[in-house]
Design a protein around this motif. Structure first.
Motif, PDB file in Angstrom:
ATOM      1  N   UNK A   1       0.759  -1.240  -0.079  1.00  0.00           N
ATOM      2  CA  UNK A   1       0.229  -0.070  -0.141  1.00  0.00           C
ATOM      3  C   UNK A   1       0.819   1.156   0.008  1.00  0.00           C
ATOM      4  N   UNK A   2       1.907   1.148  -0.591  1.00  0.00           N
ATOM      5  CA  UNK A   2       3.103   2.309  -0.536  1.00  0.00           C
ATOM      6  C   UNK A   2       3.257   2.865   0.490  1.00  0.00           C
ATOM      7  N   UNK A   3       3.447   2.377   1.665  1.00  0.00           N
ATOM      8  CA  UNK A   3       3.719   3.079   3.064  1.00  0.00           C
ATOM      9  C   UNK A   3       2.736   3.661   3.777  1.00  0.00           C
ATOM     10  N   UNK A   4       1.412   3.481   3.405  1.00  0.00           N
ATOM     11  CA  UNK A   4       0.207   3.982   4.000  1.00  0.00           C
ATOM     12  C   UNK A   4       0.033   3.093   5.142  1.00  0.00           C
ATOM     13  N   UNK A   5       0.739   3.595   6.423  1.00  0.00           N
ATOM     14  CA  UNK A   5       0.503   2.682   7.855  1.00  0.00           C
ATOM     15  C   UNK A   5      -1.274   2.546   8.074  1.00  0.00           C
ATOM     16  N   UNK A   6      -1.571   3.609   8.345  1.00  0.00           N
ATOM     17  CA  UNK A   6      -3.082   3.486   8.622  1.00  0.00           C
ATOM     18  C   UNK A   6      -3.884   2.484   7.814  1.00  0.00           C
ATOM     19  N   UNK A   7      -3.778   2.676   6.641  1.00  0.00           N
ATOM     20  CA  UNK A   7      -4.476   1.710   5.782  1.00  0.00           C
ATOM     21  C   UNK A   7      -3.998   0.128   5.824  1.00  0.00           C
ATOM     22  N   UNK A   8      -2.603   0.233   6.018  1.00  0.00           N
ATOM     23  CA  UNK A   8      -1.991  -1.207   6.142  1.00  0.00           C
ATOM     24  C   UNK A   8      -2.655  -1.772   7.372  1.00  0.00           C
ATOM     25  N   UNK A   9      -2.771  -1.200   8.383  1.00  0.00           N
ATOM     26  CA  UNK A   9      -3.304  -1.537   9.619  1.00  0.00           C
ATOM     27  C   UNK A   9      -4.737  -2.180   9.573  1.00  0.00           C
ATOM     28  N   UNK A  10      -5.483  -1.075   8.974  1.00  0.00           N
ATOM     29  CA  UNK A  10      -6.827  -1.613   8.590  1.00  0.00           C
ATOM     30  C   UNK A  10      -7.284  -2.763   7.623  1.00  0.00           C
TER      31      UNK A  10
ATOM     32  N   UNK B   1      -5.757 -26.386   5.058  1.00  0.00           N
ATOM     33  CA  UNK B   1      -6.600 -25.204   4.751  1.00  0.00           C
ATOM     34  C   UNK B   1      -5.998 -24.140   5.218  1.00  0.00           C
ATOM     35  N   UNK B   2      -5.486 -24.253   6.450  1.00  0.00           N
ATOM     36  CA  UNK B   2      -4.596 -22.869   6.915  1.00  0.00           C
ATOM     37  C   UNK B   2      -3.631 -22.537   6.020  1.00  0.00           C
ATOM     38  N   UNK B   3      -2.639 -23.420   5.660  1.00  0.00           N
ATOM     39  CA  UNK B   3      -1.776 -23.290   4.529  1.00  0.00           C
ATOM     40  C   UNK B   3      -2.128 -22.735   3.257  1.00  0.00           C
ATOM     41  N   UNK B   4      -3.359 -23.332   2.777  1.00  0.00           N
ATOM     42  CA  UNK B   4      -3.824 -22.881   1.334  1.00  0.00           C
ATOM     43  C   UNK B   4      -4.297 -21.295   1.615  1.00  0.00           C
ATOM     44  N   UNK B   5      -4.913 -20.964   2.607  1.00  0.00           N
ATOM     45  CA  UNK B   5      -5.540 -19.841   2.650  1.00  0.00           C
ATOM     46  C   UNK B   5      -4.456 -18.721   3.004  1.00  0.00           C
ATOM     47  N   UNK B   6      -3.282 -19.045   3.578  1.00  0.00           N
ATOM     48  CA  UNK B   6      -2.044 -18.159   3.777  1.00  0.00           C
ATOM     49  C   UNK B   6      -1.382 -17.877   2.397  1.00  0.00           C
ATOM     50  N   UNK B   7      -1.014 -18.954   1.666  1.00  0.00           N
ATOM     51  CA  UNK B   7      -0.548 -19.104   0.362  1.00  0.00           C
ATOM     52  C   UNK B   7      -1.315 -18.147  -0.507  1.00  0.00           C
ATOM     53  N   UNK B   8      -2.792 -18.331  -0.576  1.00  0.00           N
ATOM     54  CA  UNK B   8      -3.828 -17.352  -1.429  1.00  0.00           C
ATOM     55  C   UNK B   8      -3.493 -15.961  -0.835  1.00  0.00           C
ATOM     56  N   UNK B   9      -3.472 -15.881   0.320  1.00  0.00           N
ATOM     57  CA  UNK B   9      -3.552 -14.276   0.764  1.00  0.00           C
ATOM     58  C   UNK B   9      -2.154 -13.817   0.247  1.00  0.00           C
ATOM     59  N   UNK B  10      -1.269 -14.300   0.357  1.00  0.00           N
ATOM     60  CA  UNK B  10       0.245 -13.792  -0.053  1.00  0.00           C
ATOM     61  C   UNK B  10       0.412 -13.743  -1.321  1.00  0.00           C
ATOM     62  N   UNK B  11      -0.337 -14.742  -2.290  1.00  0.00           N
ATOM     63  CA  UNK B  11      -0.222 -14.502  -3.608  1.00  0.00           C
ATOM     64  C   UNK B  11      -1.220 -13.481  -4.137  1.00  0.00           C
ATOM     65  N   UNK B  12      -2.271 -13.161  -3.676  1.00  0.00           N
ATOM     66  CA  UNK B  12      -2.915 -11.798  -4.095  1.00  0.00           C
ATOM     67  C   UNK B  12      -2.166 -10.655  -3.632  1.00  0.00           C
ATOM     68  N   UNK B  13      -1.707 -10.605  -2.331  1.00  0.00           N
ATOM     69  CA  UNK B  13      -0.917  -9.272  -1.944  1.00  0.00           C
ATOM     70  C   UNK B  13       0.214  -9.163  -2.862  1.00  0.00           C
ATOM     71  N   UNK B  14       1.078 -10.251  -3.199  1.00  0.00           N
ATOM     72  CA  UNK B  14       2.154 -10.154  -4.007  1.00  0.00           C
ATOM     73  C   UNK B  14       1.762  -9.649  -5.423  1.00  0.00           C
ATOM     74  N   UNK B  15       0.814  -9.963  -5.934  1.00  0.00           N
ATOM     75  CA  UNK B  15       0.147  -9.481  -7.350  1.00  0.00           C
ATOM     76  C   UNK B  15      -0.151  -7.980  -7.310  1.00  0.00           C
ATOM     77  N   UNK B  16      -0.677  -7.655  -6.114  1.00  0.00           N
ATOM     78  CA  UNK B  16      -0.922  -6.105  -6.008  1.00  0.00           C
ATOM     79  C   UNK B  16       0.267  -5.237  -5.873  1.00  0.00           C
ATOM     80  N   UNK B  17       1.219  -5.896  -5.040  1.00  0.00           N
ATOM     81  CA  UNK B  17       2.600  -5.459  -5.008  1.00  0.00           C
ATOM     82  C   UNK B  17       3.167  -5.164  -6.317  1.00  0.00           C
ATOM     83  N   UNK B  18       3.459  -6.313  -6.908  1.00  0.00           N
ATOM     84  CA  UNK B  18       4.029  -6.248  -8.447  1.00  0.00           C
ATOM     85  C   UNK B  18       3.645  -5.316  -9.278  1.00  0.00           C
ATOM     86  N   UNK B  19       2.267  -5.037  -9.433  1.00  0.00           N
ATOM     87  CA  UNK B  19       1.588  -4.127 -10.229  1.00  0.00           C
ATOM     88  C   UNK B  19       2.019  -2.686  -9.749  1.00  0.00           C
ATOM     89  N   UNK B  20       1.913  -2.626  -8.499  1.00  0.00           N
ATOM     90  CA  UNK B  20       2.176  -1.189  -8.007  1.00  0.00           C
ATOM     91  C   UNK B  20       3.826  -0.773  -8.523  1.00  0.00           C
TER      92      UNK B  20
END
Length: 134
Positions: A38-47, A94-113
């Motif tokens: 989120x480009x360093x937006x700490x408040x948004x990152x916490x939310x 299930x816990x592992x798959x959910x974690x990997x799914x979250x990391x994958x989505x966030x990484x996609x957003x990060x790479x696009x940015x």
């Protein structure tokens, strides 16, 4: 006491404990990653981090409770361990798959940015070409 009930209690204690531990670990260590996305937006990152943790709890605890029912009754210690191993193994997957799914989505957003930031030069090139009229 019926061993099936003992299996239920052990399953719930371990599954809920694992869910809480994984959620806290991901929340604590994932906050920095989310802030970067989120480009360093700490408040948004916490939310966003808090919302991800709440969703994580809802999905995982919902799955744990839906998966509680055992197909067969537990007759002895061996079948107790077998039932627990299957149930806890599925919960961990299930816990592992959910974690990997979250990391994958966030990484996609990060790479696009990152790609968007790299396409815009920080400063216009200066002094590279000689003037044409000289």
């Amino acid at each position: 006491m019926d061993l099936t009930v003992v299996a239920y209690v052990i399953y719930l204690l371990i599954s809920i404990g694992l869910t809480i531990w994984v959620a806290r670990t991901l929340s604590r260590n994932g906050r920095i990653f989310i802030a970067d996305v989120l480009h360093g937006d700490e408040k948004l990152a916490d939310a966003v981090n808090h919302l991800l943790v709440v969703g994580f709890y809802l999905v995982n605890l919902g799955f744990v409770t839906l998966y509680l029912k055992a197909a067969d009754t537990v007759a002895d210690a061996r079948s107790l361990f077998e039932a627990l191993s299957v149930k806890l193994g599925v919960v961990l997957l299930v816990l592992g798959v959910m974690h990997l799914g979250n990391v994958w989505v966030l990484n996609k957003i990060r790479r696009r940015g990152l790609m968007e930031r790299q396409q815009i030069p920080p400063v216009a090139p200066q002094g590279w070409a000689t003037p044409t009229g000289a």
